[in-house]
Structures are given as structure tokens and as C-alpha cells.
Design a protein around this motif. Structure first.
Motif, PDB file in Angstrom:
ATOM      1  N   UNK A 120     -39.807 -73.407   0.017  1.00 17.42           N
ATOM      2  CA  UNK A 120     -40.826 -72.509   0.575  1.00 17.42           C
ATOM      3  C   UNK A 120     -40.225 -71.264   1.222  1.00 17.42           C
ATOM      4  N   UNK A 121     -39.036 -71.403   1.822  1.00 16.86           N
ATOM      5  CA  UNK A 121     -38.442 -70.261   2.516  1.00 16.86           C
ATOM      6  C   UNK A 121     -37.940 -69.228   1.502  1.00 16.86           C
ATOM      7  N   UNK A 122     -37.213 -69.703   0.473  1.00 15.43           N
ATOM      8  CA  UNK A 122     -36.710 -68.769  -0.542  1.00 15.43           C
ATOM      9  C   UNK A 122     -37.871 -68.144  -1.326  1.00 15.43           C
ATOM     10  N   UNK A 123     -38.988 -68.883  -1.443  1.00 16.55           N
ATOM     11  CA  UNK A 123     -40.121 -68.394  -2.223  1.00 16.55           C
ATOM     12  C   UNK A 123     -41.011 -67.456  -1.412  1.00 16.55           C
ATOM     13  N   UNK A 124     -40.758 -67.378  -0.079  1.00 16.96           N
ATOM     14  CA  UNK A 124     -41.629 -66.589   0.794  1.00 16.96           C
ATOM     15  C   UNK A 124     -41.214 -65.115   0.762  1.00 16.96           C
ATOM     16  N   UNK A 125     -42.053 -64.224   0.211  1.00 17.82           N
ATOM     17  CA  UNK A 125     -41.665 -62.811   0.114  1.00 17.82           C
ATOM     18  C   UNK A 125     -41.569 -62.140   1.484  1.00 17.82           C
ATOM     19  N   UNK A 185     -39.940 -63.285   4.018  1.00 17.40           N
ATOM     20  CA  UNK A 185     -38.648 -63.532   4.660  1.00 17.40           C
ATOM     21  C   UNK A 185     -37.656 -62.459   4.207  1.00 17.40           C
ATOM     22  N   UNK A 186     -36.954 -61.879   5.187  1.00 19.86           N
ATOM     23  CA  UNK A 186     -36.004 -60.803   4.888  1.00 19.86           C
ATOM     24  C   UNK A 186     -34.899 -61.312   3.958  1.00 19.86           C
ATOM     25  N   UNK A 187     -34.557 -60.502   2.954  1.00 17.55           N
ATOM     26  CA  UNK A 187     -33.514 -60.915   2.017  1.00 17.55           C
ATOM     27  C   UNK A 187     -32.131 -60.466   2.473  1.00 17.55           C
ATOM     28  N   UNK A 188     -32.076 -59.555   3.418  1.00 14.15           N
ATOM     29  CA  UNK A 188     -30.785 -58.993   3.818  1.00 14.15           C
ATOM     30  C   UNK A 188     -30.004 -59.852   4.802  1.00 14.15           C
ATOM     31  N   UNK A 189     -30.603 -60.962   5.304  1.00 15.57           N
ATOM     32  CA  UNK A 189     -29.930 -61.807   6.293  1.00 15.57           C
ATOM     33  C   UNK A 189     -29.878 -63.244   5.808  1.00 15.57           C
ATOM     34  N   UNK A 236     -33.219 -74.759  13.264  1.00 18.44           N
ATOM     35  CA  UNK A 236     -33.319 -73.306  13.372  1.00 18.44           C
ATOM     36  C   UNK A 236     -34.764 -72.858  13.191  1.00 18.44           C
ATOM     37  N   UNK A 237     -35.447 -73.426  12.200  1.00 21.11           N
ATOM     38  CA  UNK A 237     -36.825 -73.031  11.910  1.00 21.11           C
ATOM     39  C   UNK A 237     -37.763 -73.340  13.073  1.00 21.11           C
ATOM     40  N   UNK A 238     -37.477 -74.429  13.794  1.00 19.84           N
ATOM     41  CA  UNK A 238     -38.347 -74.798  14.924  1.00 19.84           C
ATOM     42  C   UNK A 238     -38.335 -73.725  16.005  1.00 19.84           C
ATOM     43  N   UNK A 253     -35.822 -66.794  13.554  1.00 19.65           N
ATOM     44  CA  UNK A 253     -35.064 -66.207  12.455  1.00 19.65           C
ATOM     45  C   UNK A 253     -35.988 -65.970  11.270  1.00 19.65           C
ATOM     46  N   UNK A 254     -35.982 -64.752  10.757  1.00 22.13           N
ATOM     47  CA  UNK A 254     -36.932 -64.406   9.701  1.00 22.13           C
ATOM     48  C   UNK A 254     -36.245 -64.155   8.361  1.00 22.13           C
ATOM     49  N   UNK A 255     -34.951 -64.479   8.262  1.00 17.89           N
ATOM     50  CA  UNK A 255     -34.239 -64.265   7.007  1.00 17.89           C
ATOM     51  C   UNK A 255     -34.210 -65.518   6.146  1.00 17.89           C
ATOM     52  N   UNK A 256     -33.185 -65.623   5.315  1.00 22.85           N
ATOM     53  CA  UNK A 256     -33.041 -66.781   4.420  1.00 22.85           C
ATOM     54  C   UNK A 256     -31.894 -67.662   4.899  1.00 22.85           C
TER      55      UNK A 256
END
Lengths: 199, 199
Positions: A71-76, A78-82, A95-97, A101-104
Motif C-alpha cells: 500500500x505504501x509503494x502504491x500510494x501516489x 507518498x514522496x518518492x524522493x525519500x 515508523x508508520x505509527x 514520515x511521508x516517504x517510502x
């Protein structure tokens, strides 16, 4: 235990292999399930069978989801640069809890260990280096455990990413929130003192 | 936890309802299952579904088995003249592990409790009285917990069996095997002293 039926004994044996459950607590858990066959045991068995069948490791980051891409990698959104590098899926969930953090992510699957013969290739480190180059990553955050193995692995990854141009950062070390100095080990207090900042 | 897929979260929630597992340890258990999907998770789900479907309470004694009559009641080698009365299936299993008792059981399903409004009819006590008369039982061993509720229940059952002619006995109370006097409570030492025997 010639008393319980063979099937129930087998179930107890399987349950006792879960972390945190021994033979005794597994028996207690199974007995509690047996008393709630309708409301708990049947739904739990079904949910477990379903997840066992559908769960898979994300091909990109190593997170566990129910699709080939988590779900995280599929979420557009989420920032791709981090990319945040963690040892284990449990750390990713931790970390998600925090929801900070809004990256991958990139799950290593362990730490380098000479004793256990775990080298970079066992840890998805080559994949990380390729990802950083391919995705044009600006920052790699090493969120590894503050253990000797974790820090060794962090140093190795920082070196391996040297040529990519990505900024490599690591989690701050110091006094945990709510921590009392009197109860902290010397290493933590020393690290907090070295990393002191002006108020 | 927006990170794990919905199905995995549901599974964690169900697991956390087991005794001895909280939300944290349930997450750890599920994560460990996810890492061993083939060797552990699938067989465990299958075993659980199978037992949920086949398990049933023995119509005679209240033990849990996979037939209408449990393995102990169905075993012709077990003496019919002795019934051991226990509070719970867990206690029956504990008795069986000693391999010392060769008779049959009767599971009450709890203890009398004025606070929780548990009366004799909730506890299969009438069934016990009928069994003792119908099966020509010579001895009823009350293996109830040495708690206030357990002992109250024992006294009630001894009274209820008064007219049947069966001998009613109870487990001995005293110093547990390996027990050190210094660590035992006064009640236990007192009971052991009152029930002292000549060597």
C-alpha cells in the motif's frame, strides 16, 4: 496428554511456536478458543488462512501486503524522493505509527552480521543502491536499531550509497521522551550530551 | 496502522483477543506468522479451522473432544465407579497429565458464585447427581481449586450427593512438592500442620 483429542494437541503444538507463547500459554489460548468456537475460533482461522494465502512481500520495498506492490509503494501521495531504511517489517510498522514520515521505505530483512554470515547480498542492500539511483532519491534515512549490528549496517550502507549523490541521514540519538536520566545507561546520556543543541 | 493491509490488521485484532496476548504481542505473533507463511501460518490456520468445526463438548462429562463422547468417557479401560469433579477443562487436562487417575471426569464449567449469579443449574451439578445415581458411582473426588469459591462449591456438591451413598473425597491440602516453608502462605502451612501424618 492422552485426554485431549489428537487434533487439539496438534493445534496446541502449532500455537506454541508463536513468539511469546510457550506450551503452557498455547494450551491456555487453545482452550479459550475452544470455548469461543463460533465467535472467535472460526473467524480467526478464516482470517489466518486468508492472509496466509494472499500475503506477499512487496517487490519494491520488502514490506508485507496483500498485493505485489505494498500500500505504501502504491500510494501516489507518498514522496518518492525519500527512502527510510529499516531492518524489519516490524520497524516499518513502528515508523508508520508515528505518522511523521511521508516517504517510502526499504526493508533490509536484518542486519549485517559476521557471526551469522549475513552479508550485503542477503539484506537487499544492492536493491537499495539500485533504487536510490533509479528513483532519483534525494535523502536516505537510516532508521536502524541503535545496536552494534544496526550501526555497523548503517555505516556500510552510507558507504555503499556514497556515489549516488543522495544525502544519507540517521535517526537522532538521545534521551527518550519521558526518560529519566537516573534510569538511562551511560551510552545514551553520553550520546545525548555530544549531540546537545542550543535552546 | 495505515501501513499493513486491512486483512492483516483484522488478523492482529482477532489474535489480540487470545488470553496472554495484547495488541503488541499479537502484532509480533502475526508478523512472525507472515514470515513463515508456508511452514507455520497455513498449517495453523488449517488446524484451527478443522478443530473449530469438529470440536464439541462431551455430552456426559463436559470435556472437549472431537466426538459427541470424549476419548475418556469412550475408553472402556477407565473405571466407571470413580468420578473426578473439576471446575474447568484445563483442570481436567492438568489431572490427566499426572496419569494417576484412572476413572472418569465431570467438568462443572465454573464455581458457584453469588456475585456473578452462578447457581447449581449453571454448573452441571444436577447432571452430576443424576450420573452418580445412574452409573452406581462409589467415589466422587472433588478436585476443585483451593479458592473460596472452589471450596464453597465443593461443600455444596458434597451436600447434594448426600443421598446417593457415594463416598465424597477431596484433594489433600498441604505443602506442595518442592515447596519451601519460608515462601508459603500461612494458610497452606496451617492446613499442612492440621493434616499432619505419622512417618
Amino acid at each position: 496428554m492422552a485426554d485431549a483429542a489428537r487434533d487439539i494437541e496438534d493445534l496446541i503444538e502449532l500455537m506454541s511456536r508463536l513468539p511469546g507463547l510457550g506450551p503452557r500459554s498455547a494450551r491456555r489460548a487453545v482452550l479459550s478458543l475452544l470455548k469461543k468456537r463460533g465467535p472467535l475460533m472460526a473467524p480467526l482461522a478464516q482470517a489466518m488462512a486468508h492472509v496466509a494465502l494472499t500475503a506477499r512481500d512487496c517487490a519494491t520495498c520488502g514490506n508485507i501486503g496483500t498485493e505485489d506492490t505494498c500500500p505504501i509503494c502504491a500510494d501516489p501521495a507518498r514522496a518518492t524522493g525519500e527512502i527510510c531504511v529499516v531492518e524489519d517489517v516490524a520497524d516499518l510498522w513502528a515508523m508508520e505509527r508515528t505518522a511523521m514520515f511521508k516517504g517510502r521505505y526499504h526493508v533490509l530483512g536484518g542486519t549485517l552480521s559476521a557471526l551469522d554470515a549475513v552479508g550485503p547480498d542477503e539484506l537487499r542492500i544492492p536493491q537499495l543502491v539500485r533504487r536510490v539511483a533509479a528513483e532519483g532519491v534525494r535523502e536516505v534515512i537510516l532508521a536502524l536499531n541503535a545496536t552494534v549490528d544496526g550501526q555497523t549496517t548503517a555505516h556500510y550502507i552510507a558507504d555503499a550509497l556514497g556515489g549516488t549523490g543522495a544525502k544519507v541521514t540517521t535517526l537522532a540519538q538521545g534521551v527518550p521522551i519521558g526518560g529519566e536520566l537516573d534510569y538511562l545507561d551511560d551510552g545514551t546520556i553520553g550520546a545525548a550530551l555530544r549531540a546537545r543543541r542550543s535552546v
